[in-house]
Write a protein that holds these residues in place. Structure first.
Motif, PDB file in Angstrom:
ATOM      1  N   HIS A 165      69.257  72.175 -30.832  1.00 16.95           N
ATOM      2  CA  HIS A 165      70.377  72.053 -29.898  1.00 16.95           C
ATOM      3  C   HIS A 165      71.614  71.694 -30.693  1.00 16.95           C
ATOM      4  O   HIS A 165      71.539  71.393 -31.885  1.00 16.95           O
ATOM      5  N   ARG A 171      69.170  65.718 -26.315  1.00 21.78           N
ATOM      6  CA  ARG A 171      68.208  66.791 -26.079  1.00 21.78           C
ATOM      7  C   ARG A 171      67.949  66.914 -24.591  1.00 21.78           C
ATOM      8  O   ARG A 171      67.399  66.029 -23.959  1.00 21.78           O
ATOM      9  N   ARG A 172      68.384  68.032 -24.034  1.00 15.04           N
ATOM     10  CA  ARG A 172      68.091  68.363 -22.636  1.00 15.04           C
ATOM     11  C   ARG A 172      67.446  69.729 -22.655  1.00 15.04           C
ATOM     12  O   ARG A 172      67.857  70.618 -23.410  1.00 15.04           O
ATOM     13  N   ASP A 175      69.651  72.688 -22.802  1.00 14.86           N
ATOM     14  CA  ASP A 175      70.482  72.869 -23.988  1.00 14.86           C
ATOM     15  C   ASP A 175      69.695  73.290 -25.225  1.00 14.86           C
ATOM     16  O   ASP A 175      70.290  73.584 -26.263  1.00 14.86           O
TER      17      ASP A 175
END
Length: 199
Positions: A165, A171-172, A175
């Motif tokens: 990312h 951190r999603r 994404d």
């Protein structure tokens, strides 16, 4: 009288030969001692060096030169602090050379101060698992020069999983742009995102 000088001369020669033999034994003992010194021990000795001289420079496998102070040493890695560059993790196998003042070269070759610590036994995998637990964003520099940014999801015995990312973002799932399995042997060094501390 002549005999006295003769015996004095013999005594002087014997003392001189004894000193030469003792010096040779001392030199050989020093060589043997130095043959047992580990890189980990020399890096540990750099942790408490004076800061009045320039920081050591670490040449790593990807060609980067990192001017940084040693802040921690594990079983197979070193933690470095490079001014505004933040916390860095460098595996021993990625260190190509270390530049430092001659005084530090000599000082680090001395015997270790005492018994090892718990940190001396922590492996690179242990440190990476701590980063997984804390969800720290990192920049992973590979030995061939490529840089991957993301968060380490899992750390195995000889590799880790990296979710890719944008740098500086959490951190999603939405994404994440990809995943990479990175063998430890392909790792040159890791930079932790600004503000993240090592362990």
């Amino acid at each position: 009288m002549r005999w006295d000088r003769f015996f004095d001369d013999l005594e002087g020669q014997l003392a001189s030969e004894w000193e030469a033999e003792r010096a040779a034994l001392d030199t050989e003992a020093e060589r043997l001692r130095l043959s047992r010194v580990l890189l980990r021990e020399r890096l540990s000795a750099l942790m408490d060096r004076g800061r009045e001289t320039p920081a050591p420079s670490f040449e790593v496998a990807d060609g980067t030169v990192l001017a940084a102070e040693v802040t921690g040493v594990g079983a197979d890695w070193a933690a470095l602090e490079g001014g505004r560059s933040g916390a860095l993790i460098v595996p021993f196998g990625s260190i190509a050379a270390i530049g430092m003042p001659h005084a530090d070269v000599l000082r680090t070759a001395r015997p270790a101060a005492g018994p090892g610590t718990l940190a001396d036994r922590m492996t690179l995998g242990f440190v990476l698992r701590d980063l997984v637990r804390r969800r720290v964003a990192v920049s992973v520099h590979l030995v061939h020069g490529r840089v991957l940014s993301g968060t380490i999801d899992r750390a195995g015995a000889d590799h880790f999983d990296l979710a890719l990312h944008e740098p500086g973002t959490p951190r999603r799932a939405a994404d994440v742009t990809g995943h990479r399995l990175v063998p430890f042997c392909a790792l040159a060094w890791i930079r932790l995102d600004a503000g993240a501390a090592l362990i």
